[in-house]
Scaffold this motif. Structure first.
Motif: not given
Lengths: 239, 636
Positions: A128, A130-131, A188-191, A201
């Protein structure tokens, strides 16, 4: 004992049992459902793409070696090593916000008194806007309090999983004063989010995973993991 | 990895206790156990930089002042003339060779080195190898020591396909196959790069003239090789996790210094070569991103302080320069983790997790709970089997690397394993067996298909109550079971299983039903609630592996009102060895002439019961029943 109007001995119904691992799995999925998670399913035979690549598990990671993972049909496929690919498949098809839980069999090339080549996991992912880690802690506390009681002492330890960053392992203090590892979790890794064609983002996520056998052993007091898979009716019928 | 407390604190300006260090290591994510003056630390695979006394002290530098000073050889070293060719600089982008010649007697090892060997139980080898091993432990950089007199002045590095028998310096013969990173001399492999050197060129106790190789290998070029050749290599463990390419020169100069503390060095020459530029990773300094990831509210000043504590540089234009030993720091989430480790994960205050609103969720998937609960209600117990099978078929998917070479296919039917489960229970004196399994079956047909199947297996009595005790589980039973639930089964699906080849002496018929869940007759089963949902968890009773003994006893009752009283006494009879009791026979000629048969099954958790043990239990049971007037035991 009265059965209707006629006096007869009590007619004891022959009740069977749902397997304790599946009972525990259902319990955990039901618990997660109460926190807004939707249960999803996926294949046990997976591809390297969904089991490893999408989860930022690099080609060089030890988990990908033949000694850790079962490969199928000349490495065309593999037996999933976790239920995370189920969530990845769902993430590639949907845009946030979402909360998915997945439970089922997973496979690792292990076979000793404390590890089996097939075991069960329940995992959850929530994506979601801003987690953050502080919310992840809240959710983990809630899950553990529900499982082991609100007086349970909990410890978060930094850990490493390629698909979460920061990553943590969570321990509870057992009656004998020792810390027991209960679950792994992290942001969670943004990748990974990007791999699923979701904007890292705009969105962030939290994820966690529990070993069903570990929870069942603690809750039922079973001290040998192999007992779950002997199919002994004296064992199974107790559940 | 075991590290001596004294070696860690030698790099810290403060002298915290071993307990304090242990606690701080936990906070930093390094699980550890303390025993005497040794800390045994388990490092996560992303922290290759911590695999040394120096590295772990540097990580503790966020809590204690880290003294990064190393006593090294500072003088100028003349270049080494060596004919070295690197044909694969991507695999080995940085390398140093040091030729070091010693003369005279080697002194007793310095106490800090002797402690390493004695207290950690490390086996001594020869002088150069011992110094190399200590160096890797102290600062994390593996080196390899050749006896320079045993190799010509020509070395080549390659990543080549080989079929070559190689004897390691420990005397183990291995067959090199496929691609390997190799150092060769005169075309002969002399070192499995980053893993272990060969025997013919290794140092011995007589070596005075050594060539020390100090390199950075790309982890991807090394990984898995030590395991493949079953070599226990500390060097490969470190290289696989990444050493510090910027540290090679320091490492080799530290090596010289340590050697010089033990023996006279008569000659040193050095060869250094870098095949690529060291590029520092740079990240934006943005505390708002860190606060967003962690859900905290730290100030920019505090973040800058944390960065300094971590030993990272912060430039005037607000960029974070990641030090070369931190291969694991790649993006802002990594920096967030660093901050969280300093704050302490347990010190981050929780914030409410707000679940997604239910009405925004997709519909839940249909579950198999209904069919399961229907079967459980009718006495079936669920089993779970691993899917590995010995049966090959055109549709069975083959496992490339099975644990058991006799089970290298994915099963295409649940039947075999559930029949095995049934036989297992028959051999444990079960005489009423109703099992089921629900699992996915995988088949190949150009693509991978999978469908959920239900499989049932039955044998023996319908159940142990007096109405069903003499009825057998058979085809009719299964058919009636489903028919009574409103489903007409195709009777051909119910198969009688041959007992040929089954390892059991039982002779009851075995029946099996296997059907796709989607093919279950419609209308589908109505919802059967979970019969045991009221008690999801309890402490189970340990089961016995010893055989059981069965005794039957019949009672004549002259008044039907005594049934309840007798049942109360016998079915609730307390005995450690009484596993089960039930009424298996009931006949009422009239209310004053009733015959009731009880079966008692005894089993001990600790031994096989003797006949006399069971007789004694039965006497107690009979005596308890005799307290009821109007009850007679025929033949007694």
């Amino acid at each position: 004992m009265s059965n209707g109007n006629e006096i007869k001995p009590l007619l004891i119904k022959d009740i069977g049992s749902v397997h304790p691992i599946n009972q525990t799995k259902s319990y955990l999925l039901s618990l997660l459902s109460s926190y807004g998670f939707t249960s999803i399913e996926g294949p046990e035979i997976e591809t390297e793409e969904f089991n490893f690549d999408m989860l930022n598990i690099k080609k060089t990671h030890p988990a990908r070696q033949m000694h850790d993972t079962f490969y199928v049909e000349n490495k065309s496929f593999l037996l999933r090593t976790h239920t995370s690919p189920v969530q990845i498949r769902a993430m590639t098809l949907n845009q946030p916000p979402f909360s998915y839980s997945s439970g089922g069999k997973v496979y690792r090339k292990d076979d000793d008194s404390t590890h089996l080549p097939m075991f069960h996991q329940v995992e959850g992912i929530h994506v979601d806007k801003e987690v953050n880690f502080a919310q992840l802690k809240d959710l983990i506390y809630k899950i553990i309090f529900e499982l082991f009681g609100t007086d349970t002492k909990i410890r978060f330890r930094p850990s490493y999983f390629p698909f979460t960053e920061p990553s943590a392992e969570v321990d509870i203090l057992s009656n004998n004063g020792k810390w027991l590892e209960i679950l792994g979790c992290g942001i969670v890794n943004p990748l990974v989010i990007e791999n699923c064609k979701i904007s890292p983002i705009k969105y962030s996520g939290l994820a966690f995973g529990l070993g069903v056998e570990r929870i069942a052993m603690l809750k039922y007091g079973v001290d040998d993991i192999r007992d779950f898979y002997k199919s002994n009716l004296d064992f199974l019928k107790q559940f | 990895m075991k590290i001596l407390y004294e070696h860690i604190i030698s790099f810290l300006e403060e002298k915290p206790s071993i307990e304090d260090i242990s606690e701080k290591l936990f906070q930093l994510g390094h699980e550890n156990e303390v025993s005497n003056d040794i800390i045994d630390i388990e490092f996560t695979p992303n922290r290759g930089d911590c695999l040394s006394a120096y590295g772990i002290a540097r990580d503790l530098g966020v809590f204690y002042k880290f003294n990064h000073w190393l006593d090294i050889h500072n003088s100028n070293i003349e270049p080494l003339k060596i004919d070295f060719t690197n044909n694969c600089p991507k695999d080995c982008p940085f390398i140093i060779f040091l030729n070091i010649e010693i003369d005279g007697e080697i002194k007793k090892y310095q106490p800090y080195i002797e402690d390493y060997f004695q207290n950690l139980g490390v086996k001594k080898n020869n002088f150069f190898t011992d110094m190399s091993n200590y160096l890797a432990y102290e600062i994390g950089q593996p080196t390899h020591c050749y006896d320079f007199d045993k190799i010509n002045n020509e070395i080549e590095f390659n990543n080549v396909e080989l079929d070559f028998e190689f004897e390691t310096l420990l005397g183990k013969k291995i067959k090199l196959t496929n691609n390997n990173c190799i150092f060769s001399s005169n075309g002969t492999p002399i070192n499995l790069a980053g893993i272990m050197g060969d025997k013919s060129t290794s140092c011995s106790k007589d070596t005075n003239n050594a060539l020390i190789e100090c390199a950075y290998f790309n982890p991807e070029s090394i990984i898995g090789k030590a395991l493949k050749y079953d070599l226990n290599s500390d060097a490969s463990y470190k290289f696989e996790r990444g050493v510090n390419p910027e540290f090679l020169n320091i490492a080799i100069r530290r090596f010289i210094k340590i050697v010089s503390e033990h023996v006279n060095i008569s000659k040193i020459n050095i060869y250094k070569k870098s095949y690529e530029d060291l590029i520092k990773k740079v990240l934006d300094f943005d505390v708002s991103i860190i606060n967003k990831i962690l859900g905290v509210n730290i100030s920019e000043d505090l973040y800058a302080k944390y960065i300094d504590m971590l030993g990272f540089a912060l430039t005037n234009d607000k960029k974070i320069i990641v030090p070369s030993h931190r291969h694991d720091i790649k993006h802002q989430n990594d920096m967030a983790e660093e901050v969280a480790r300093i704050i302490g994960y347990n010190n981050i205050e929780i914030k409410d997790f707000i679940p997604l609103a239910k009405d925004k969720l997709p519909e839940p998937l249909p579950a198999d709970e209904s069919i399961k609960n229907f079967l459980v209600k009718n006495g079936f117990s669920e089993v779970i089997n691993a899917p590995f099978s010995k049966h090959e078929s055109s549709q069975a998917m083959q496992i490339d690397n099975p644990l058991d070479s006799n089970k290298n296919f994915f099963r295409t039917s649940l039947k075999d394993s559930i029949v095995d489960n049934l036989v297992f229970n028959e051999n444990r004196q079960q005489d009423s067996i109703k099992l089921f399994e629900i699992a996915d079956i995988y088949t190949k047909n150009n693509i991978v298909n999978y469908e959920k199947f239900l499989c049932l297996a039955i044998s023996g009595r319908v159940s142990n109550n007096y109405e069903n005790f003499s009825k057998k589980l058979d085809k009719k039973y299964l058919n009636d079971l489903f028919k009574n639930a409103g489903m007409d089964l195709d009777l051909d699906l119910i198969k009688k299983i041959s007992r040929d080849g089954l390892k059991t002496k039982q002779k009851n018929e075995i029946y099996c039903l296997e059907i796709k869940i989607d093919d279950l007759p419609k209308p589908p089963l109505i919802s059967y609630p979970n019969v045991k949902s009221d008690k999801p968890f309890f402490k189970y009773k340990k089961i016995s592996d010893f055989p059981s003994s069965t005794r039957d006893i019949s009672f004549l009752l002259n008044d039907e009102t005594l049934i309840s009283e007798l049942e109360n006494i016998l079915l609730n009879f307390k005995s450690e060895n009484l596993k089960e009791a039930f009424v298996f026979d009931f006949y009422k000629k009239d209310p004053n002439n009733i015959k009731i048969g009880f079966r008692f099954i005894f089993q001990s958790r600790f031994s096989t019961l003797k006949i006399s043990d069971v007789d004694e239990e039965m006497i107690n049971i009979i005596n308890a029943s005799k307290r009821i007037a109007g009850i007679e035991i025929p033949g007694l």
